[in-house]
Design an enzyme around this catalytic site. Structure first.
Site, PDB file in Angstrom:
ATOM      1  N   LYS A 119       0.832  -1.208   0.000  1.00 44.17           N
ATOM      2  CA  LYS A 119       0.000   0.000   0.000  1.00 44.17           C
ATOM      3  C   LYS A 119       0.867   1.259   0.000  1.00 44.17           C
ATOM      4  O   LYS A 119       0.577   2.224  -0.718  1.00 44.17           O
ATOM      5  CB  LYS A 119      -0.914   0.005   1.221  1.00 44.17           C
ATOM      6  CG  LYS A 119      -1.713   1.293   1.371  1.00 44.17           C
ATOM      7  CD  LYS A 119      -2.664   1.247   2.548  1.00 44.17           C
ATOM      8  CE  LYS A 119      -3.415   2.585   2.673  1.00 44.17           C
ATOM      9  NZ  LYS A 119      -4.453   2.554   3.720  1.00 44.17           N
ATOM     10  N   HIS A 263      -8.576 -29.298 -35.303  1.00 42.37           N
ATOM     11  CA  HIS A 263      -9.564 -28.364 -34.742  1.00 42.37           C
ATOM     12  C   HIS A 263     -10.261 -28.965 -33.520  1.00 42.37           C
ATOM     13  O   HIS A 263     -11.484 -28.877 -33.374  1.00 42.37           O
ATOM     14  CB  HIS A 263     -10.581 -27.960 -35.804  1.00 42.37           C
ATOM     15  CG  HIS A 263      -9.970 -27.239 -36.962  1.00 42.37           C
ATOM     16  ND1 HIS A 263     -10.647 -26.987 -38.125  1.00 42.37           N
ATOM     17  CD2 HIS A 263      -8.719 -26.737 -37.160  1.00 42.37           C
ATOM     18  CE1 HIS A 263      -9.850 -26.348 -38.977  1.00 42.37           C
ATOM     19  NE2 HIS A 263      -8.667 -26.193 -38.396  1.00 42.37           N
ATOM     20  N   ASP A 454     -34.393 -41.089 -38.288  1.00 44.33           N
ATOM     21  CA  ASP A 454     -33.729 -40.785 -39.552  1.00 44.33           C
ATOM     22  C   ASP A 454     -32.214 -40.943 -39.486  1.00 44.33           C
ATOM     23  O   ASP A 454     -31.587 -41.453 -40.416  1.00 44.33           O
ATOM     24  CB  ASP A 454     -34.119 -39.394 -40.060  1.00 44.33           C
ATOM     25  CG  ASP A 454     -33.985 -38.303 -38.996  1.00 44.33           C
ATOM     26  OD1 ASP A 454     -33.513 -38.607 -37.881  1.00 44.33           O
ATOM     27  OD2 ASP A 454     -34.358 -37.150 -39.285  1.00 44.33           O
TER      28      ASP A 454
END
Length: 500
Positions: A119, A263, A454
């Site tokens: 300080k 990546h 799907d």
């Protein structure tokens, strides 16, 4: 000073410059035994150490001497009225709480003096790192005092030191210290990070980047030895970490593992009795994407392995536990820029932090918590013993692939990876497209459940024989029925591995 490294050289150097030394307890005894003139704190304060050493420096004659603003006449008057001598340099390091946490190693007086000196750094130098002793002595010898820039830098280091100290204490409480219950996600997090390595740039050349670690807590990266190649970039580290983790998770059996990462996603992974074979089989998954990627070797890189890798596509980074005779030379001769990293075992952080609009998302690290013994087979057809090997390989690779993810594997070899797709159907199409005819009879893994049939139909049409997925969809019944239509053996793990 708990850590007395360099203490005697610093103390003698200060005395030679005309400084008077004050020290407490064992530090004073160490100096006195070495013949260095020193005054004990108790002589300055007129009060003995008490409470087993808990109280010794907490006194106005210490803190008044440190905190006095030398440019303030009233402060100087107070010092004179109270018979307090100004203190111009504070050298202090703290009890080693992190290495042996306990109530008694929570330092009170030390941090108070350090903060007081920091300080008042306009007038006081404060030193907490033995690595700064030589700099301080050299500057005092050459200039007679510390410059304002040096005092400011030392003050910043001092506050960082006490901040890290307090963070370690809070972390101890959060981990159940002092008789409490451990908290994985406590109400506050206090991270004290130190810069371990400056990088060439961040994710892109216009961004600045560095690697940080928790203060005083080395990571596996700190044990890495780079044998060749260019300096590491931000993405080199990011991808190499992903590759090294995957190899560690794959190499838990008798065979050797190789992973190729691009990546942060696998573009090849394989298991084989020899590392050379494992590399060639990993490369077969997607040799185009392997260019400029990271190759992680789950065993020593011998000359034979190095020659196999050198013959393959350019790798930005090669990571191995060791490099044998001639291996580095063979790689450097062919790939001068490739970073060759000798690495210790991978260690993941227990918490993952991700920035979020000025804040953070925090979670415990993802890990493979279920095993084959926990999994269920809801279909009419069950996997054979040979198929289980590929199911487990596909599942492990898929867990380290960005969502939505589908991985196709056969005979200990990843054949196709569909990564980072918004649609699970497209992830399946990419994976079987890369696998081609090799998908027939192979295993496929999905990192999350199939919301509709799907995606499974894509795998069935390609001839995939087994599918492993978490399960848990409201349409699980329809998905199982579709698997039965295709003659697919399906496995539910009960564990999702989304990765974003």
């Amino acid at each position: 000073m708990y850590d007395k490294t360099g203490l005697l050289d610093l103390a003698q150097g200060l005395v030679d410059l005309g400084w008077e030394l004050i020290a407490s307890g064992k530090t004073a005894a160490t100096l006195a035994e070495a013949g260095v003139p020193v005054t004990e704190v108790a002589e300055v304060t007129g009060a003995p150490e008490m409470l087993g050493g808990r109280v010794k420096t907490l006194h106005p004659k210490v803190h008044g001497g440190i905190l006095a603003d030398r440019s303030n006449p009233s402060h100087l008057a107070d010092l004179e009225a109270q018979g307090v001598e100004p203190i111009d340099l504070v050298v202090c390091n703290l009890y080693p709480f992190s290495s042996d946490p306990s109530i008694e190693l929570i330092d009170v007086g030390g941090p108070t003096m350090v903060r007081a000196g920091a300080k008042n750094h306009a007038h006081v130098g404060v030193v907490v790192d033995p690595g700064d002793y030589r700099l301080v002595l050299d500057e005092l010898r050459s200039a007679g005092s510390l410059s304002s820039d040096t005092r400011r830098r030392l003050a910043r280091a001092a506050f960082a030191h006490t901040a890290a100290y307090d963070a370690a204490i809070v972390a101890w409480f959060d981990a159940g210290g002092a008789g409490g219950e451990p908290e994985l996600l406590p109400p506050t997090l206090h991270l004290a990070l130190e810069r371990a390595e400056e990088l060439r740039y961040g994710e892109n050349p216009h961004q600045r980047g560095a690697r940080y670690r928790e203060r005083g807590q080395p990571t596996w990266w700190d044990g890495v030895v780079q044998h060749g190649g260019s300096a590491l970039s931000y993405l080199n580290l990011f991808d190499a970490d992903a590759a090294w983790r995957l190899v560690a998770e794959l190499g838990t059996g008798p065979e050797l593992a190789v992973a190729i990462i691009k990546h942060a996603n696998p573009c090849g992974a394989a298991l084989a009795p020899t590392l050379s074979d494992a590399y060639r089989r990993a490369l077969e998954c997607d040799p185009v994407s392997a260019f400029g990627g990271v190759v992680a070797l789950g065993g020593p890189c011998t000359l034979e392995v190095a020659q196999a890798v050198a013959e393959g596509p350019l790798a930005d980074v090669i990571v191995a536990p060791s490099f044998g005779p001639g291996a580095v030379e063979a790689l450097v001769a062919r790939r001068k820029a490739t970073r060759l990293l000798e690495a210790p075992p991978h260690r993941a952080s227990p918490l993952q932090l991700r920035s979020l609009g000025g804040g953070f998302l925090v979670q415990d690290a993802d890990h493979l918590s279920t095993t084959r013994s926990d999994w269920q087979v809801p279909t009419k057809v069950a996997p054979t013993d040979d198929q289980w090997r590929d199911i487990e390989l596909a599942w492990r690779v898929c867990a380290r692939t960005s969502s939505n993810a589908i991985v196709v594997a056969s005979s200990g070899q990843a054949l196709g990876v569909g990564a980072g797709q918004q649609s699970r159907v497209e992830a399946a199409q990419i994976a079987v497209g890369k696998a081609g005819a090799r998908a027939r009879g192979a295993a496929a893994a999905s990192d999350a459940f199939f919301p509709f049939r799907d995606g499974l139909d894509v795998l069935g049409a390609a001839g995939v024989a087994t599918v492993v997925q978490p399960g848990g969809s409201v349409k699980d019944g329809e998905i199982v029925a579709a698997a039965d239509e295709h003659g697919i053996a399906m496995v539910f793990t009960g564990e999702r591995h989304f990765r974003h």
